[in-house]
Design a protein around this motif. Sequence first.
Motif, PDB file in Angstrom:
ATOM      1  N   THR A  58     -30.268  -4.298  -8.083  1.00 53.49           N
ATOM      2  CA  THR A  58     -28.845  -3.962  -7.958  1.00 53.49           C
ATOM      3  C   THR A  58     -28.696  -2.558  -7.357  1.00 53.49           C
ATOM      4  O   THR A  58     -29.561  -1.699  -7.531  1.00 53.49           O
ATOM      5  CB  THR A  58     -28.146  -3.991  -9.332  1.00 53.49           C
ATOM      6  N   ASN A  59     -27.609  -2.363  -6.703  1.00 56.82           N
ATOM      7  CA  ASN A  59     -27.383  -1.082  -6.051  1.00 56.82           C
ATOM      8  C   ASN A  59     -26.905  -0.046  -7.056  1.00 56.82           C
ATOM      9  O   ASN A  59     -25.917  -0.252  -7.741  1.00 56.82           O
ATOM     10  CB  ASN A  59     -26.348  -1.265  -4.933  1.00 56.82           C
ATOM     11  N   LYS A  60     -27.678   1.063  -7.146  1.00 50.59           N
ATOM     12  CA  LYS A  60     -27.378   2.083  -8.160  1.00 50.59           C
ATOM     13  C   LYS A  60     -26.370   3.127  -7.679  1.00 50.59           C
ATOM     14  O   LYS A  60     -26.073   4.078  -8.374  1.00 50.59           O
ATOM     15  CB  LYS A  60     -28.677   2.799  -8.564  1.00 50.59           C
ATOM     16  N   LEU A  61     -25.888   2.966  -6.450  1.00 53.65           N
ATOM     17  CA  LEU A  61     -25.005   3.994  -5.897  1.00 53.65           C
ATOM     18  C   LEU A  61     -23.583   3.865  -6.430  1.00 53.65           C
ATOM     19  O   LEU A  61     -22.843   2.977  -6.027  1.00 53.65           O
ATOM     20  CB  LEU A  61     -25.002   3.906  -4.371  1.00 53.65           C
ATOM     21  N   THR A  62     -23.253   4.761  -7.331  1.00 54.54           N
ATOM     22  CA  THR A  62     -21.888   4.771  -7.870  1.00 54.54           C
ATOM     23  C   THR A  62     -21.014   5.648  -6.977  1.00 54.54           C
ATOM     24  O   THR A  62     -21.518   6.429  -6.160  1.00 54.54           O
ATOM     25  CB  THR A  62     -21.867   5.377  -9.280  1.00 54.54           C
ATOM     26  N   GLU A  63     -19.714   5.545  -7.188  1.00 56.62           N
ATOM     27  CA  GLU A  63     -18.792   6.367  -6.415  1.00 56.62           C
ATOM     28  C   GLU A  63     -19.054   7.857  -6.671  1.00 56.62           C
ATOM     29  O   GLU A  63     -18.939   8.682  -5.764  1.00 56.62           O
ATOM     30  CB  GLU A  63     -17.355   5.999  -6.783  1.00 56.62           C
ATOM     31  N   GLU A  64     -19.439   8.169  -7.905  1.00 57.80           N
ATOM     32  CA  GLU A  64     -19.726   9.565  -8.259  1.00 57.80           C
ATOM     33  C   GLU A  64     -20.885  10.116  -7.413  1.00 57.80           C
ATOM     34  O   GLU A  64     -20.813  11.237  -6.887  1.00 57.80           O
ATOM     35  CB  GLU A  64     -20.059   9.605  -9.744  1.00 57.80           C
ATOM     36  N   ILE A  65     -21.928   9.332  -7.266  1.00 62.04           N
ATOM     37  CA  ILE A  65     -23.083   9.777  -6.454  1.00 62.04           C
ATOM     38  C   ILE A  65     -22.676   9.889  -4.982  1.00 62.04           C
ATOM     39  O   ILE A  65     -23.005  10.865  -4.312  1.00 62.04           O
ATOM     40  CB  ILE A  65     -24.277   8.804  -6.603  1.00 62.04           C
ATOM     41  N   VAL A  66     -21.953   8.905  -4.512  1.00 62.70           N
ATOM     42  CA  VAL A  66     -21.569   8.902  -3.091  1.00 62.70           C
ATOM     43  C   VAL A  66     -20.663  10.099  -2.777  1.00 62.70           C
ATOM     44  O   VAL A  66     -20.765  10.702  -1.709  1.00 62.70           O
ATOM     45  CB  VAL A  66     -20.915   7.554  -2.698  1.00 62.70           C
ATOM     46  N   ARG A  67     -19.809  10.451  -3.742  1.00 62.20           N
ATOM     47  CA  ARG A  67     -18.972  11.635  -3.513  1.00 62.20           C
ATOM     48  C   ARG A  67     -19.832  12.893  -3.430  1.00 62.20           C
ATOM     49  O   ARG A  67     -19.554  13.812  -2.664  1.00 62.20           O
ATOM     50  CB  ARG A  67     -17.921  11.775  -4.624  1.00 62.20           C
ATOM     51  N   LYS A  68     -20.921  12.902  -4.206  1.00 64.55           N
ATOM     52  CA  LYS A  68     -21.765  14.098  -4.313  1.00 64.55           C
ATOM     53  C   LYS A  68     -22.715  14.319  -3.114  1.00 64.55           C
ATOM     54  O   LYS A  68     -23.065  15.458  -2.803  1.00 64.55           O
ATOM     55  CB  LYS A  68     -22.603  13.958  -5.597  1.00 64.55           C
ATOM     56  N   VAL A  69     -23.143  13.258  -2.461  1.00 63.73           N
ATOM     57  CA  VAL A  69     -24.121  13.435  -1.369  1.00 63.73           C
ATOM     58  C   VAL A  69     -23.479  14.162  -0.182  1.00 63.73           C
ATOM     59  O   VAL A  69     -22.282  13.995   0.076  1.00 63.73           O
ATOM     60  CB  VAL A  69     -24.730  12.092  -0.873  1.00 63.73           C
ATOM     61  N   PRO A  70     -24.256  14.983   0.539  1.00 60.97           N
ATOM     62  CA  PRO A  70     -23.687  15.651   1.715  1.00 60.97           C
ATOM     63  C   PRO A  70     -23.323  14.643   2.804  1.00 60.97           C
ATOM     64  O   PRO A  70     -24.092  13.721   3.068  1.00 60.97           O
ATOM     65  CB  PRO A  70     -24.807  16.590   2.185  1.00 60.97           C
ATOM     66  N   LYS A  71     -22.160  14.846   3.373  1.00 61.90           N
ATOM     67  CA  LYS A  71     -21.664  13.906   4.385  1.00 61.90           C
ATOM     68  C   LYS A  71     -21.256  14.656   5.661  1.00 61.90           C
ATOM     69  O   LYS A  71     -20.904  15.828   5.598  1.00 61.90           O
ATOM     70  CB  LYS A  71     -20.457  13.142   3.812  1.00 61.90           C
ATOM     71  N   VAL A  72     -21.279  13.936   6.750  1.00 58.70           N
ATOM     72  CA  VAL A  72     -20.904  14.512   8.051  1.00 58.70           C
ATOM     73  C   VAL A  72     -19.816  13.635   8.659  1.00 58.70           C
ATOM     74  O   VAL A  72     -19.976  12.426   8.743  1.00 58.70           O
ATOM     75  CB  VAL A  72     -22.132  14.591   8.989  1.00 58.70           C
ATOM     76  N   LEU A  73     -18.730  14.264   9.060  1.00 55.67           N
ATOM     77  CA  LEU A  73     -17.582  13.540   9.622  1.00 55.67           C
ATOM     78  C   LEU A  73     -17.377  13.979  11.069  1.00 55.67           C
ATOM     79  O   LEU A  73     -17.153  15.151  11.344  1.00 55.67           O
ATOM     80  CB  LEU A  73     -16.331  13.856   8.782  1.00 55.67           C
TER      81      LEU A  73
END
Length: 363
Positions: free
Chosen positions: A2-17
């Motif tokens: 199962t995919n362990k990526l919660t919204e909390e983790i996804v918000r925390k990872v560095p992102k580039v827009l």
Amino acid sequence: MTNKLTEEIVRKVPKVLLHEHLDGGLRPKTILELAEKDKIDLPEGTPEAIAEWFHRGASRGSLPLYLEGFGTTIAVMQTKEALERVAYESLIDAHLENICYAEMRFHPGFHTQKGLSLEDVMNSVLTGMSRAESETGIKWGLIVCAMRNMEPSVSMEMAELAVNYRNKGVVGFDLAGEEAGHPPKKHVDAFHYIQRENGNITIHAGEAFGIKSIWQAIQWCGAHRIGHATHLIEDITLDESGKIIQMGPLAQYILDKRVPLEICLLSNVQTGAVSSIEAHPLPIYWKYKFRITVNTDNRLMSNTTMTNELMTIIKHWNFNLDDLEKLALNAMKSSFLPYKKRLDLIYNVIKTEYAKIRIEMEK
Ligand SMILES: [Zn+2]
């Protein structure tokens, strides 16, 4: 697994827009306050209702209808204070979901309706963005857009503006607006000028029109990146299982030259560029290693965030943490920032933060 990526983790990872419009990402509350100050009538009076109004207007399955809401955001962005505030808040909101680098774009000519000069417009936006950087550390670049439905002479004026401001935060030049009936080739003089000035080019193409638009953007206008490229899939023949049978010359060129594609998933569903999320070509581009990046396009109109776009991808195609890191690296490599600054963000922010989060997740 199962995919362990919660919204909390996804918000925390560095992102580039890389693809977000300044006039499409305002905070609903800011629109109300600016409208009140400038005595502009709005169709709704609360932040929730106005947000819903924009989103409803944008979700009618057509790009021209999607673009209608911009008349209202642009109306409240006609003073130096308003432009500075909107630019500042756009980066603050990006920082709040851990976007470490953002390229914002807009057409400066839209903001001179009440007497501001193009220089006033540019300076106000750049001041707002610099203030956000000094408070949060977020890195950014500004892209000047020409509009496809306007005269080529306006595009040339915008191209000159972009070049004049390149040492002050402008990193690139774009062509935006209604695509069908407005081929990029019409604005070729502005793009050739940018090329001669060694500038960076991205062009909206293959969103509301087919591969011919993408081909013109790259081979006539010298685009280094493509905004959307949703219809590039028409150059790729697949069998029933999704395996590529044949790749056309344009798709092959884009793949081989690593031309970055600025994918805007939810926006594509709203404008009718695809019939549903499931019908989006993103997983095919990803599987065959096109250089794709994930973007919001218009956080207000599309009612989205980078976290939301990534969660949608995770939910539909089961992307894992390594995949999200790859998307961030793809985008950082494709940014219009100078090479050394790109490397700094890749090695000192993206890779280090992902390594930390990976360890935390394994605990
Ligand atoms: Zn766009």
